[in-house]
Design an enzyme around this catalytic site. Structure first.
Site, PDB file in Angstrom:
ATOM      1  N   HIS A  33       0.860  -1.190   0.000  1.00 37.17           N
ATOM      2  CA  HIS A  33       0.000   0.000   0.000  1.00 37.17           C
ATOM      3  C   HIS A  33       0.895   1.238   0.000  1.00 37.17           C
ATOM      4  O   HIS A  33       1.860   1.320   0.763  1.00 37.17           O
ATOM      5  CB  HIS A  33      -0.887  -0.002   1.252  1.00 37.17           C
ATOM      6  CG  HIS A  33      -1.676   1.260   1.434  1.00 37.17           C
ATOM      7  ND1 HIS A  33      -1.363   2.216   2.376  1.00 37.17           N
ATOM      8  CD2 HIS A  33      -2.770   1.730   0.779  1.00 37.17           C
ATOM      9  CE1 HIS A  33      -2.233   3.207   2.308  1.00 37.17           C
ATOM     10  NE2 HIS A  33      -3.094   2.943   1.354  1.00 37.17           N
TER      11      HIS A  33
ATOM     12  N   HIS B 128       1.615  10.987  -2.056  1.00 38.57           N
ATOM     13  CA  HIS B 128       0.354  10.829  -1.346  1.00 38.57           C
ATOM     14  C   HIS B 128      -0.360  12.171  -1.394  1.00 38.57           C
ATOM     15  O   HIS B 128       0.058  13.124  -0.731  1.00 38.57           O
ATOM     16  CB  HIS B 128       0.614  10.385   0.100  1.00 38.57           C
ATOM     17  CG  HIS B 128      -0.593   9.844   0.777  1.00 38.57           C
ATOM     18  ND1 HIS B 128      -0.703   9.715   2.141  1.00 38.57           N
ATOM     19  CD2 HIS B 128      -1.767   9.385   0.269  1.00 38.57           C
ATOM     20  CE1 HIS B 128      -1.885   9.203   2.444  1.00 38.57           C
ATOM     21  NE2 HIS B 128      -2.537   8.995   1.329  1.00 38.57           N
TER      22      HIS B 128
END
Length: 667
Positions: A203, A249
């Protein structure tokens, strides 16, 4: 006697006087015990009188202890260790040499037929009858010829028929390279569709630390691939000038890395640990023009390594065997492509009438996130729309869409509708860990049916900003193939994940058990909450451990004495199988010998993990960590095995290992 540590009640005397006093009558002045002092202090102490003026009856009383420096050479020769105690005392402990446990001695005596050495033929019989390694069985040492093992361990290759002594036999059993606890080769059927496998999944694979402010880099991607991870996630965002693509991110303070750097690293390291396909999951926040640019970069970077499906909608995923050494792309199809006449999909229909109560705030949060993403795409479309018309966008996106093998999406409207199986098309669905838990409570059977043909990806909830992880068992019990984990951290959940994917030779693909792939005559599927009978009992015996004195400093665990080790042993699996035990505490010993045995009844051994952790007991503080490992139960090789231990981050210690025995008792 070398240097002296001196404690006097009345007067500090010169060292030379003390030497004379001791040499005069050393043993008669030795103090065996002292009131208020612990027993077995581990150092020699002396007390007596030294004459100062014999004519007038004058003498001085002395009390001294032997310093560690004075006996250092003798201690090394005798296998002794010294620890400071109460600043002025020194405690000495004798190191224990590793000795074969009684059961190892008994096995050697039995198979050597009372002789002083064991032949290759006798070892072969031991491997078959005790270790369960008959002809063609198992991997590792079981596959090796017994004579080769004898020659390798004994180092007597020049002899025509070398023999193995008890010490050689013990060294073989305690070698995790020659006698590992699990098989090291791929042994499962790799010709089933991808949906029939659990797949080692990362992830936010580009993050070096936390989810809010850490650096984005290709280094974590390389490390993940070297460990055998098969699914790499990249979050794609326009760069600051909106003419290229960065990986980061989104909406955080993480520093970006260029996508081309990540793609090149994936190409270089994709198959360094496993030949089976690497899946790149793309989280797409791009304009159509940048999507086309990404499509070009992917095609040029990977070339023939890239797998492109021949049809837009697959009825079944290809197999890992068919996709060896191939790169696969998984992402949502471009929005413009989905909305064009060239493609029709029912996934655009939304019905918010039923699961609002079950999903609550998570649905609201998801809707906000999707609206924000849509508005961002609209703004970018407007900025780049000067020379673009809708047909050009469709052509650009068709190139991007052509690369997508596994089409992805998130649930919209009723969860039950999202979990419906389409007989004409397979897809990938993503759920957060929270949504999975709620789905498991209310739609357990639907989840299992969906994952029999489609792929379910589960990812950590957004509040795990420190890159922590969740317990993966709930996802595995419902057949979820991609249980996405933050690989840059550590903790028990990540230990379980790494242990789970040691199965099947560590290739990153583990075949799902048959009960997760089949349905009953009335459509019934596996229910993790159902009460099931015990299939087998795993018997685990922990003989001993060794290697800490080599891998750790003398005072790492305790400043004043050798460590007090104990071992935790437990099962992680379905609720009925989950339990833990621990051995006795062995005090003041670098080579602890426990000889403790435990029994674990298992109803679903296919999903069970054996969890092992060594701790050092500390009366006043938290117990110290001494190593850990997790092993898939059905991969365990029966018999006496050497089990290597790992640090908190999953790095293998050079020397630390346990000697254990595994036995399966069928029911």
């Amino acid at each position: 006697m070398g240097g002296i540590t001196l404690l006097l009640l009345w007067l500090l005397l010169p060292v030379g006087v003390m030497r004379c006093a001791l040499s005069a009558d050393r043993e008669s002045d030795r103090v065996a015990e002292l009131l208020g002092q612990p027993a077995n202090v581990g150092f020699a102490q002396y007390a007596g009188y030294v004459a100062v003026d014999a004519a007038h009856g004058r003498a001085l009383f002395y009390w001294l202890v032997e310093a560690a420096a004075a006996a250092a050479e003798a201690e090394e020769e005798e296998g002794m260790g010294s620890y400071k105690y109460c600043m002025c005392f020194t405690r000495k402990f004798r190191w224990s040499e590793t000795q074969p446990p009684p059961e190892v001695r008994a096995a050697f005596a039995a198979y050597a037929e009372g002789g002083a050495a064991m032949s290759a033929a006798q070892l072969r019989r031991f491997l078959g009858e005790v270790q369960g390694e008959g002809a063609g069985a198992g991997a590792g040492a079981g596959d090796a010829d017994a004579e080769w093992i004898v020659r390798r361990v004994c180092g007597r290759a020049h002899l025509a028929k070398p023999l193995m002594t008890l010490e050689d036999f013990y060294a073989y059993l305690f070698s995790d390279k020659l006698n590992p606890p699990i098989r090291s080769q791929v042994h499962q059927d790799m010709n089933a569709p991808l949906s029939h496998y659990f797949i080692y999944t990362g992830h936010n694979s580009y993050l070096t630390g936390n989810q809010l402010s850490s650096e984005c880099s290709n280094v974590p991607i390389i490390k993940a691939l070297q460990r055998g991870v098969r699914v790499i996630e990249l979050d794609m965002w326009p760069n600051s000038t909106k003419d290229n693509v960065d990986i980061l991110h989104g909406r955080t303070l993480t520093t970006p890395v260029e996508i081309i750097k990540c793609l090149r690293s994936i190409k270089e390291y994709a198959f360094c640990a496993s030949p089976y396909p690497v899946i790149i999951t793309l989280e797409d926040h791009l304009t159509p023009a940048l999507q086309a640019k990404v499509a070009e970069m992917i095609a040029q970077t990977f070339g023939d390594m890239l797998y492109c499906p021949q049809t837009q909608s697959m009825k079944e995923f290809p197999s890992p065997e068919a996709l060896k050494y191939r790169i696969i792309i998984s992402t949502k199809p471009p929005k413009e492509f989905l909305e064009s006449k060239a493609y029709k999909s029912d996934d655009r229909k939304e019905n918010n009438s039923s699961d609002e109560e079950d999903w609550g705030k998570e649905i609201a949060y998801r809707a906000i996130a999707e609206n924000e993403e849509d508005s961002l795409n609209h703004e970018q479309d407007e900025e780049d729309s000067g020379d673009d018309d809708s047909s050009h966008n469709i052509r650009q996106n068709s190139e991007y869409r052509r690369l997508i093998t596994i089409q992805a999406g998130k649930p919209k409207g009723r969860l039950r509708d999202s979990l419906k199986v389409d007989p004409d098309r397979v897809k990938r669905l993503s759920l957060s860990e929270q949504k999975l838990e709620k789905a498991a409570a209310s739609h357990s059977a639907d989840l299992v049916r969906f994952t029999q043909k489609n792929i379910l990806r589960v990812y950590p909830k957004g509040t795990r900003v420190t890159s922590s992880n969740y317990r993966p068992l709930v996802a595995w019990m419902h057949g979820a193939q991609m249980v996405a984990f933050n690989m840059q951290g550590y903790g028990r959940s990540l230990w379980l994940m790494k242990g789970f994917y040691k199965a099947n030779g560590g290739c990153g693909y583990v075949k799902k058990p048959d009960f997760l792939l089949t349905s009953g005559p009335n459509g019934e599927v596996f229910d993790p909450k159902a009460t099931m009978p015990v299939k087998t009992t795993l018997k685990v015996k922990v003989y001993m451990g060794d290697g800490w004195r080599t891998d750790f400093s003398q005072t790492h665990f305790d400043t004043y004495s050798p460590p007090d080790f104990y071992t935790r042993v437990g099962i992680a699996g379905v609720p009925a199988d989950t339990r833990r035990n621990k051995t006795r505490i062995i005090e003041d010993e670098w080579v602890p010998v426990w000889n403790d045995e435990f029994r674990f009844p298992l109803t679903v051994p296919e999903l069970a993990l054996l969890w092992i952790e060594v701790r050092e007991y500390d009366m006043s503080e938290k117990d110290d960590f001494g190593g850990q490992t997790c092993l898939p139960v059905l991969e365990l090789r029966p018999g006496i095995r050497a089990v290597p231990l790992y640090d908190r981050k999953g790095r293998k210690y050079k020397s630390v290992r346990l000697l254990m025995r595994f036995e399966f008792v069928p029911h």
